[in-house]
Write a protein that holds these residues in place. Structure first.
Motif, PDB file in Angstrom:
ATOM      1  N   ASP A 198       4.523   0.803  13.768  1.00 12.71           N
ATOM      2  CA  ASP A 198       5.173   2.111  13.734  1.00 12.71           C
ATOM      3  C   ASP A 198       6.683   1.947  13.615  1.00 12.71           C
ATOM      4  O   ASP A 198       7.292   1.200  14.393  1.00 12.71           O
ATOM      5  N   LYS A 199       7.283   2.653  12.670  1.00 11.37           N
ATOM      6  CA  LYS A 199       8.735   2.677  12.563  1.00 11.37           C
ATOM      7  C   LYS A 199       9.254   3.571  13.689  1.00 11.37           C
ATOM      8  O   LYS A 199       8.758   4.683  13.877  1.00 11.37           O
ATOM      9  N   VAL A 218      11.305  -6.168  14.739  1.00  6.80           N
ATOM     10  CA  VAL A 218       9.849  -6.013  14.765  1.00  6.80           C
ATOM     11  C   VAL A 218       9.397  -6.676  16.056  1.00  6.80           C
ATOM     12  O   VAL A 218       9.488  -7.893  16.197  1.00  6.80           O
ATOM     13  N   LYS A 270      12.840   4.844  16.165  1.00  4.44           N
ATOM     14  CA  LYS A 270      14.298   4.965  16.255  1.00  4.44           C
ATOM     15  C   LYS A 270      14.643   4.921  17.738  1.00  4.44           C
ATOM     16  O   LYS A 270      14.284   5.817  18.486  1.00  4.44           O
ATOM     17  N   ILE A 322      17.012  -6.151  11.522  1.00  4.56           N
ATOM     18  CA  ILE A 322      15.657  -5.588  11.439  1.00  4.56           C
ATOM     19  C   ILE A 322      14.940  -6.032  12.703  1.00  4.56           C
ATOM     20  O   ILE A 322      14.953  -7.220  13.051  1.00  4.56           O
ATOM     21  N   ILE A 369      16.887  -0.724  11.733  1.00  2.76           N
ATOM     22  CA  ILE A 369      15.517  -0.479  11.312  1.00  2.76           C
ATOM     23  C   ILE A 369      14.642  -1.197  12.336  1.00  2.76           C
ATOM     24  O   ILE A 369      14.752  -2.412  12.520  1.00  2.76           O
ATOM     25  N   GLU A 370      13.799  -0.439  13.038  1.00  2.00           N
ATOM     26  CA  GLU A 370      12.983  -1.021  14.101  1.00  2.00           C
ATOM     27  C   GLU A 370      11.517  -0.625  13.932  1.00  2.00           C
ATOM     28  O   GLU A 370      11.202   0.503  13.565  1.00  2.00           O
ATOM     29  N   TYR A 371      10.658  -1.604  14.215  1.00  2.00           N
ATOM     30  CA  TYR A 371       9.217  -1.393  14.167  1.00  2.00           C
ATOM     31  C   TYR A 371       8.595  -1.865  15.464  1.00  2.00           C
ATOM     32  O   TYR A 371       8.917  -2.939  15.969  1.00  2.00           O
ATOM     33  N   SER A 372       7.681  -1.066  15.966  1.00  2.00           N
ATOM     34  CA  SER A 372       6.907  -1.386  17.149  1.00  2.00           C
ATOM     35  C   SER A 372       5.512  -1.796  16.680  1.00  2.00           C
ATOM     36  O   SER A 372       4.882  -1.087  15.895  1.00  2.00           O
ATOM     37  N   CYS A 373       5.039  -2.937  17.155  1.00  2.18           N
ATOM     38  CA  CYS A 373       3.772  -3.504  16.689  1.00  2.18           C
ATOM     39  C   CYS A 373       2.786  -3.635  17.849  1.00  2.18           C
ATOM     40  O   CYS A 373       3.166  -4.059  18.944  1.00  2.18           O
ATOM     41  N   ILE A 394       7.061  -5.899   5.676  1.00  2.00           N
ATOM     42  CA  ILE A 394       8.282  -5.103   5.856  1.00  2.00           C
ATOM     43  C   ILE A 394       9.391  -5.626   4.961  1.00  2.00           C
ATOM     44  O   ILE A 394       9.968  -4.888   4.168  1.00  2.00           O
TER      45      ILE A 394
END
Length: 138
Positions: free
Chosen positions: A51-52, A29, A54, A27, A60-64, A79
């Motif tokens: 924001d999720k 983040v 790709k 995961i 599974i990646e999230y940009s914060c 998450i």
């Protein structure tokens, strides 16, 4: 869990993600932009955006929009709804040794993980070039 302070698109985190995939599910983040030198800062005066995204493969990646510490806090509370088995942060360009640990967002993310009782490691490479060779360490 993988995070950093150089931003989700930085070559160092992309390499670290690839390495961690050999150990299990990953995961991600990470900040949406470079956050070097943020230390243990958290965002308090503006709303955080998560924001999720790709980027590569099946992760599974999230940009914060926040700091590296914000990334850890959001991962644990919003998450994962719990703690990952391992938190790795980096790979940071330049040394994260000695006094640099205090200023480093990479190391502060690992420290935040430790505060949350998550086994945590911060990685750096003693190379300041954007195209550093993460494979050989030269």
């Amino acid at each position: 869990m993988v995070t950093n302070d150089d931003g989700i698109m930085a070559p160092g985190i992309r390499h670290l993600i690839e390495l961690m995939q050999t150990l299990g599910d990953v995961i991600v983040v990470a900040p949406d932009r470079p956050q070097s030198g943020m230390g243990h800062a958290i965002t308090i005066s503006t709303p955080l955006r998560l924001d999720k995204v790709k980027i590569d493969g099946e992760n599974i990646e999230y940009s914060c929009s926040g700091t590296p510490v914000d990334c850890v806090k959001l991962a644990v509370s919003k998450i994962l709804f719990g703690k990952p088995d391992l938190l790795v942060s980096g790979i940071n360009h330049g040394s994260n040794a000695s006094i640099n640990v205090i200023y480093s967002g990479t190391m502060s993310a690992a420290v935040e993980g430790s505060i949350e009782n998550i086994p945590s490691i911060g990685f750096s490479i003693l190379d300041y070039h954007f195209d550093a060779d993460f494979y050989s360490g030269r």
